[in-house]
Design a protein around this motif. Sequence first.
Motif, PDB file in Angstrom:
ATOM      1  N   GLY A  34       0.817  -1.216   0.000  1.00  0.00           N
ATOM      2  CA  GLY A  34       0.000   0.000   0.000  1.00  0.00           C
ATOM      3  C   GLY A  34       0.845   1.258   0.000  1.00  0.00           C
ATOM      4  N   LEU A  35       1.895   1.263   0.809  1.00  0.00           N
ATOM      5  CA  LEU A  35       2.784   2.423   0.873  1.00  0.00           C
ATOM      6  C   LEU A  35       3.503   2.631  -0.462  1.00  0.00           C
ATOM      7  CD1 LEU A  35       4.374   1.860   4.397  1.00  0.00           C
ATOM      8  CD2 LEU A  35       2.538   3.433   3.795  1.00  0.00           C
ATOM      9  N   THR A  36       3.879   1.531  -1.096  1.00  0.00           N
ATOM     10  CA  THR A  36       4.555   1.614  -2.391  1.00  0.00           C
ATOM     11  C   THR A  36       3.644   2.224  -3.438  1.00  0.00           C
ATOM     12  OG1 THR A  36       5.933  -0.303  -1.876  1.00  0.00           O
ATOM     13  CG2 THR A  36       5.712   0.294  -4.193  1.00  0.00           C
ATOM     14  N   THR A  37       2.376   1.808  -3.433  1.00  0.00           N
ATOM     15  CA  THR A  37       1.411   2.352  -4.387  1.00  0.00           C
ATOM     16  C   THR A  37       1.266   3.857  -4.223  1.00  0.00           C
ATOM     17  OG1 THR A  37       0.170   0.270  -4.431  1.00  0.00           O
ATOM     18  CG2 THR A  37      -0.976   2.242  -5.198  1.00  0.00           C
ATOM     19  N   VAL A  38       1.139   4.310  -2.975  1.00  0.00           N
ATOM     20  CA  VAL A  38       1.022   5.749  -2.703  1.00  0.00           C
ATOM     21  C   VAL A  38       2.268   6.483  -3.185  1.00  0.00           C
ATOM     22  CG1 VAL A  38       0.884   7.494  -0.890  1.00  0.00           C
ATOM     23  CG2 VAL A  38      -0.537   5.448  -0.754  1.00  0.00           C
ATOM     24  N   THR A  39       3.419   5.903  -2.930  1.00  0.00           N
ATOM     25  CA  THR A  39       4.678   6.544  -3.319  1.00  0.00           C
ATOM     26  C   THR A  39       4.838   6.598  -4.832  1.00  0.00           C
ATOM     27  OG1 THR A  39       5.749   5.811  -1.277  1.00  0.00           O
ATOM     28  CG2 THR A  39       7.184   6.461  -3.090  1.00  0.00           C
ATOM     29  N   VAL A  40       4.602   5.480  -5.494  1.00  0.00           N
ATOM     30  CA  VAL A  40       4.824   5.384  -6.939  1.00  0.00           C
ATOM     31  C   VAL A  40       3.860   6.270  -7.720  1.00  0.00           C
ATOM     32  CG1 VAL A  40       4.651   3.827  -8.930  1.00  0.00           C
ATOM     33  CG2 VAL A  40       5.873   3.106  -6.875  1.00  0.00           C
ATOM     34  N   TYR A  41       2.612   6.320  -7.291  1.00  0.00           N
ATOM     35  CA  TYR A  41       1.595   7.012  -8.078  1.00  0.00           C
ATOM     36  C   TYR A  41       1.303   8.445  -7.618  1.00  0.00           C
ATOM     37  CZ  TYR A  41       0.650   2.694 -10.525  1.00  0.00           C
ATOM     38  OH  TYR A  41       0.775   1.571 -11.313  1.00  0.00           O
ATOM     39  N   VAL A  42       1.749   8.828  -6.419  1.00  0.00           N
ATOM     40  CA  VAL A  42       1.449  10.168  -5.925  1.00  0.00           C
ATOM     41  C   VAL A  42       2.714  10.922  -5.497  1.00  0.00           C
ATOM     42  CG1 VAL A  42       0.168  11.549  -4.252  1.00  0.00           C
ATOM     43  CG2 VAL A  42      -0.847   9.439  -5.149  1.00  0.00           C
ATOM     44  N   LEU A  43       3.406  10.400  -4.487  1.00  0.00           N
ATOM     45  CA  LEU A  43       4.503  11.149  -3.875  1.00  0.00           C
ATOM     46  C   LEU A  43       5.725  11.277  -4.784  1.00  0.00           C
ATOM     47  CD1 LEU A  43       4.305   9.771  -0.215  1.00  0.00           C
ATOM     48  CD2 LEU A  43       3.078  11.687  -1.261  1.00  0.00           C
ATOM     49  N   ALA A  44       6.149  10.156  -5.392  1.00  0.00           N
ATOM     50  CA  ALA A  44       7.336  10.203  -6.246  1.00  0.00           C
ATOM     51  C   ALA A  44       7.137  11.078  -7.481  1.00  0.00           C
ATOM     52  CB  ALA A  44       7.758   8.789  -6.644  1.00  0.00           C
ATOM     53  N   PRO A  45       6.010  10.977  -8.198  1.00  0.00           N
ATOM     54  CA  PRO A  45       5.809  11.898  -9.329  1.00  0.00           C
ATOM     55  C   PRO A  45       5.807  13.363  -8.901  1.00  0.00           C
ATOM     56  CG  PRO A  45       4.303  10.044  -9.486  1.00  0.00           C
ATOM     57  CD  PRO A  45       4.957   9.948  -8.140  1.00  0.00           C
ATOM     58  N   ALA A  46       5.209  13.652  -7.735  1.00  0.00           N
ATOM     59  CA  ALA A  46       5.218  15.030  -7.240  1.00  0.00           C
ATOM     60  C   ALA A  46       6.639  15.484  -6.954  1.00  0.00           C
ATOM     61  CB  ALA A  46       4.363  15.130  -5.977  1.00  0.00           C
ATOM     62  N   LEU A  47       7.430  14.609  -6.335  1.00  0.00           N
ATOM     63  CA  LEU A  47       8.823  14.921  -6.034  1.00  0.00           C
ATOM     64  C   LEU A  47       9.611  15.168  -7.310  1.00  0.00           C
ATOM     65  CD1 LEU A  47      11.258  15.062  -4.077  1.00  0.00           C
ATOM     66  CD2 LEU A  47      11.448  12.571  -4.292  1.00  0.00           C
ATOM     67  N   VAL A  48       9.420  14.306  -8.299  1.00  0.00           N
ATOM     68  CA  VAL A  48      10.139  14.428  -9.563  1.00  0.00           C
ATOM     69  C   VAL A  48       9.768  15.736 -10.272  1.00  0.00           C
ATOM     70  CG1 VAL A  48      10.332  13.480 -11.889  1.00  0.00           C
ATOM     71  CG2 VAL A  48      10.486  11.966  -9.912  1.00  0.00           C
ATOM     72  N   PHE A  49       8.459  16.001 -10.378  1.00  0.00           N
ATOM     73  CA  PHE A  49       8.038  17.198 -11.101  1.00  0.00           C
ATOM     74  C   PHE A  49       8.548  18.460 -10.410  1.00  0.00           C
ATOM     75  CE2 PHE A  49       5.318  20.791 -11.987  1.00  0.00           C
ATOM     76  CZ  PHE A  49       5.200  20.742 -13.362  1.00  0.00           C
TER      77      PHE A  49
END
Length: 316
Positions: A34-49
């Motif tokens: 669950g944490l991975t899903t949140v990170t991959v689809y929400v947090l990491a893209p936000a961090l990258v952008f």
Amino acid sequence: MSLLGIFATAILPVVGVAALGYLLGRYRGVEADGLTTVTVYVLAPALVFHSLATSSLGGETIAAVVAAVVGFTAAMLVVAELVGRLSGHSEPLLGAFVLVAVFPNTGNYGIPLADFAFGATGRSVAVLVTALQGVLLYTVGIYIAARGTDSDPLADVREVFGVPLVYAVVVALAARWLGVVPPESTTVMSTLELLGNAGIPLMLLILGIQLSDVDGTDTLQPVGVASGLRLLLAPVVATGVVLLVGVADPTVARVVVLLLATPTGVTTIILVGAFSTAADGVAPGEFTSATVLATTLVSVVTVTGLVAALQAGLVV
């Protein structure tokens, strides 16, 4: 700065948060999915952008980083393939051996590490390298993991189109090129920054939780060889490639070397589990898991020394 100071400021935060994740996974049964899903689809893209859109990295520097990562991956593929065959490995273990030697953990280990060691520049470079590694893992990595099986690895390469990090990089660079990046004071950018900052500690917690599921009780001879390639040879190759490509900014060059010298990526366990097959002797999945654990533990020493050398300007 002394080695102890470097360990305390750059390595200890990474190890400490990951250790908390390990304890949560081992003793509280927390699942990483669950944490991975949140990170991959929400947090990491936000961090990258946010990191790339607000970064001071120029177009030439970004192109040089891309060339360095691709060149490093190509060089390590050749070396790992040669060493694996000379060691007597055959498919599917050979594919697993190549994967763990070539692909570093630039995401949930490298991004926080680069942030702590080199600040905002480190974070910007790290998210770019992580996105590139994502593309390479879900194309070249899948092909290598599936070699020697009846499956069609090329058909599974489409997985790369499901990696949100890739789109975040494209959108961020396009926004910079078109000059339409919103001011940092706007609600959009403040929200993206908040989400991205939340992703860094969560990545480390996920790393610890994932490591809590790794069985590292078996001592396998190939693990030592693969770990040596990943932690000792990789920084040498990375340094050579960075110098050959000619990354002009010394801080960017040092961050690239540091990222490519991180321990084996946890994603290799997933790829081997999904695309490899069982074999007589050493099981590819067991070997991959053991190498991820071994390189992560040993990297506390190797990465501390590398950060010291990089910050002192002794490497690039």
